[in-house]
Design an enzyme around this catalytic site. Sequence first.
Site, PDB file in Angstrom:
ATOM      1  N   ARG A  55       0.836  -1.213   0.000  1.00 40.43           N
ATOM      2  CA  ARG A  55       0.000   0.000   0.000  1.00 40.43           C
ATOM      3  C   ARG A  55       0.866   1.256   0.000  1.00 40.43           C
ATOM      4  NH1 ARG A  55      -4.392  -0.091   4.404  1.00 40.43           N
ATOM      5  NH2 ARG A  55      -5.107   1.627   3.109  1.00 40.43           N
ATOM      6  N   GLN A  87      -9.307   9.718   8.491  1.00 40.27           N
ATOM      7  CA  GLN A  87      -9.070   8.316   8.869  1.00 40.27           C
ATOM      8  C   GLN A  87      -8.101   7.686   7.881  1.00 40.27           C
ATOM      9  OE1 GLN A  87     -13.145   6.426  10.064  1.00 40.27           O
ATOM     10  NE2 GLN A  87     -13.569   8.106   8.663  1.00 40.27           N
ATOM     11  N   ILE A  89      -4.781   6.842   5.692  1.00 42.23           N
ATOM     12  CA  ILE A  89      -3.358   6.763   5.984  1.00 42.23           C
ATOM     13  C   ILE A  89      -2.531   7.158   4.762  1.00 42.23           C
ATOM     14  CG2 ILE A  89      -3.643   5.125   7.871  1.00 42.23           C
ATOM     15  CD1 ILE A  89      -2.967   2.839   6.033  1.00 42.23           C
ATOM     16  N   ASP A  90      -3.221   7.549   3.662  1.00 46.37           N
ATOM     17  CA  ASP A  90      -2.483   8.100   2.518  1.00 46.37           C
ATOM     18  C   ASP A  90      -2.135   9.561   2.811  1.00 46.37           C
ATOM     19  OD1 ASP A  90      -4.514  10.006   1.513  1.00 46.37           O
ATOM     20  OD2 ASP A  90      -5.661   8.238   0.908  1.00 46.37           O
ATOM     21  N   HIS A 105      -5.800   7.753  12.241  1.00 44.38           N
ATOM     22  CA  HIS A 105      -5.445   6.331  12.114  1.00 44.38           C
ATOM     23  C   HIS A 105      -3.998   6.132  11.669  1.00 44.38           C
ATOM     24  CE1 HIS A 105      -9.962   5.041  11.677  1.00 44.38           C
ATOM     25  NE2 HIS A 105      -9.646   5.408  12.891  1.00 44.38           N
ATOM     26  N   CYS A 113       8.522   2.900  16.040  1.00 41.82           N
ATOM     27  CA  CYS A 113       9.449   1.936  16.650  1.00 41.82           C
ATOM     28  C   CYS A 113       8.831   1.338  17.903  1.00 41.82           C
ATOM     29  CB  CYS A 113      10.771   2.618  16.986  1.00 41.82           C
ATOM     30  SG  CYS A 113      11.938   1.473  17.755  1.00 41.82           S
ATOM     31  N   THR A 172     -16.956   8.499   4.133  1.00 44.81           N
ATOM     32  CA  THR A 172     -16.729   7.461   5.154  1.00 44.81           C
ATOM     33  C   THR A 172     -18.032   6.720   5.437  1.00 44.81           C
ATOM     34  OG1 THR A 172     -16.004   7.011   7.432  1.00 44.81           O
ATOM     35  CG2 THR A 172     -16.887   9.211   7.009  1.00 44.81           C
ATOM     36  N   ASN A 197     -21.292  11.943   0.719  1.00 53.97           N
ATOM     37  CA  ASN A 197     -20.858  10.559   0.547  1.00 53.97           C
ATOM     38  C   ASN A 197     -21.564   9.953  -0.660  1.00 53.97           C
ATOM     39  OD1 ASN A 197     -19.129   8.541   1.769  1.00 53.97           O
ATOM     40  ND2 ASN A 197     -20.979   7.355   2.217  1.00 53.97           N
ATOM     41  N   LEU A 198     -20.952   8.938  -1.218  1.00 55.07           N
ATOM     42  CA  LEU A 198     -21.527   8.299  -2.400  1.00 55.07           C
ATOM     43  C   LEU A 198     -22.933   7.784  -2.145  1.00 55.07           C
ATOM     44  CD1 LEU A 198     -20.715   7.644  -5.303  1.00 55.07           C
ATOM     45  CD2 LEU A 198     -19.861   5.442  -4.509  1.00 55.07           C
TER      46      LEU A 198
HETATM   47  N1  APR Z   1     -17.081   9.702  -3.362  1.00 54.81           N
HETATM   48  C1  APR Z   1     -17.661   9.741  -2.132  1.00 54.81           C
HETATM   49  N2  APR Z   1     -17.792   8.667  -1.345  1.00 54.81           N
HETATM   50  C2  APR Z   1     -17.347   7.479  -1.825  1.00 54.81           C
HETATM   51  C3  APR Z   1     -16.746   7.362  -3.104  1.00 54.81           C
HETATM   52  C4  APR Z   1     -16.612   8.548  -3.886  1.00 54.81           C
HETATM   53  N3  APR Z   1     -16.064   8.548  -5.108  1.00 54.81           N
HETATM   54  N4  APR Z   1     -16.415   6.059  -3.287  1.00 54.81           N
HETATM   55  C5  APR Z   1     -16.797   5.401  -2.186  1.00 54.81           C
HETATM   56  N5  APR Z   1     -17.371   6.249  -1.304  1.00 54.81           N
HETATM   57  C6  APR Z   1     -17.922   5.970   0.036  1.00 54.81           C
HETATM   58  C7  APR Z   1     -18.540   4.590   0.163  1.00 54.81           C
HETATM   59  O1  APR Z   1     -19.900   4.634  -0.235  1.00 54.81           O
HETATM   60  C8  APR Z   1     -18.378   4.312   1.656  1.00 54.81           C
HETATM   61  O2  APR Z   1     -19.517   4.777   2.375  1.00 54.81           O
HETATM   62  O3  APR Z   1     -16.859   5.992   0.944  1.00 54.81           O
HETATM   63  C9  APR Z   1     -17.153   5.145   2.057  1.00 54.81           C
HETATM   64  C10 APR Z   1     -15.924   4.312   2.344  1.00 54.81           C
HETATM   65  O4  APR Z   1     -16.167   3.523   3.477  1.00 54.81           O
HETATM   66  P1  APR Z   1     -15.069   2.521   4.060  1.00 54.81           P
HETATM   67  O5  APR Z   1     -14.537   1.670   2.966  1.00 54.81           O
HETATM   68  O6  APR Z   1     -15.706   1.827   5.211  1.00 54.81           O
HETATM   69  O7  APR Z   1     -13.883   3.478   4.543  1.00 54.81           O
HETATM   70  P2  APR Z   1     -13.771   4.329   5.882  1.00 54.81           P
HETATM   71  O8  APR Z   1     -15.103   4.827   6.315  1.00 54.81           O
HETATM   72  O9  APR Z   1     -12.706   5.335   5.659  1.00 54.81           O
HETATM   73  O10 APR Z   1     -13.260   3.248   6.915  1.00 54.81           O
HETATM   74  C11 APR Z   1     -12.980   3.661   8.221  1.00 54.81           C
HETATM   75  O11 APR Z   1     -12.082   1.543   8.793  1.00 54.81           O
HETATM   76  O12 APR Z   1     -10.888  -0.312   8.284  1.00 54.81           O
HETATM   77  C12 APR Z   1     -10.842   0.863   8.942  1.00 54.81           C
HETATM   78  O13 APR Z   1      -8.939   2.050   9.545  1.00 54.81           O
HETATM   79  C13 APR Z   1      -9.769   1.786   8.449  1.00 54.81           C
HETATM   80  O14 APR Z   1      -9.792   4.203   8.360  1.00 54.81           O
HETATM   81  C14 APR Z   1     -10.512   3.026   8.006  1.00 54.81           C
HETATM   82  C15 APR Z   1     -11.798   2.922   8.786  1.00 54.81           C
END
Ligand code: APR
Length: 228
Positions: A55, A87, A89-90, A105, A113, A172, A197-198
């Site tokens: 990653r 949240q 890490i990029d 995160h 370390c 998120t 959000n999407l």
């Molecule tokens: N634009 C807007 N939203 C989007 C897009 C987009 N182009 N593509 C996807 N999404 C939305 C999805 O619909 C989903 O609701 O982004 C959200 C991503 O959700 P997750 O994959 O669960 O990611 P995240 O919420 O950041 O996860 C939280 O979980 O595993 C841990 O530590 C990890 O920081 C991470 C935390």
Amino acid sequence: MKIIVLTGAGISAESGVPTFRDSDGLWEGHRVEDVATPQAYDAQPSVVHRFYDARRAALAVVEPNPAHHALARLEEVLGDDLLVVTQNIDDLHERAGSTRVLHMHGELRSALCRACGRRTPWTGDLGGLPPCPHCGASELRPDVVWFGEVPYGMAEIQDALAAADLFVSIGTSGAVYPAAGFVQYAAMHGARTLELNLQPSEGSHYFHEARHGRAGELVPAWVESLVP
Ligand code: APR
């Protein structure tokens, strides 16, 4: 106006960084317990290093998208009145120009370390067990917060949420706490709340307003409406 923005994997999706819980998500093929817990690292450090080394290497081929750039533009105008809590890490917020970014995160481009506790900027691999530049121990782990660990910056985040006039959650799923609870905390302290959000997140009903679509379109439009 004080604004706190929470971002998740969805804001980086259009840059080509896979999200976690969508159908092409990163956990597919990897059980969370196999790569994202301290127990996994103790049991099989090489598997965990391979996952995060890949990653980290992938960051070299992605770029910030219009959503990251729009938040950087908002900071140019608001300065200290904007805090981005991510949240992710990029490092795409920083590469777009944001400076007030709190990585709750952790960060891929950082190593932690386990011997001396120091954090070091890191762009290479960790799988070869390189020595810590501070103490020399070969105990560097990815500087990411795993399930069961305490996120970074919680006191600062809580203060910012309590002081905010507006809380905006971008990309998120609302599946992971404590971040998923920020909307209620901010609203309880008087902030207006907006979801971009999407699709509706798990906590979508907690927001005063929700707009659904791609971050690369919704975020620039929202920023443009605040700072034309
Ligand atoms: N634009 C807007 N939203 C989007 C897009 C987009 N182009 N593509 C996807 N999404 C939305 C999805 O619909 C989903 O609701 O982004 C959200 C991503 O959700 P997750 O994959 O669960 O990611 P995240 O919420 O950041 O996860 C939280 O979980 O595993 C841990 O530590 C990890 O920081 C991470 C935390």
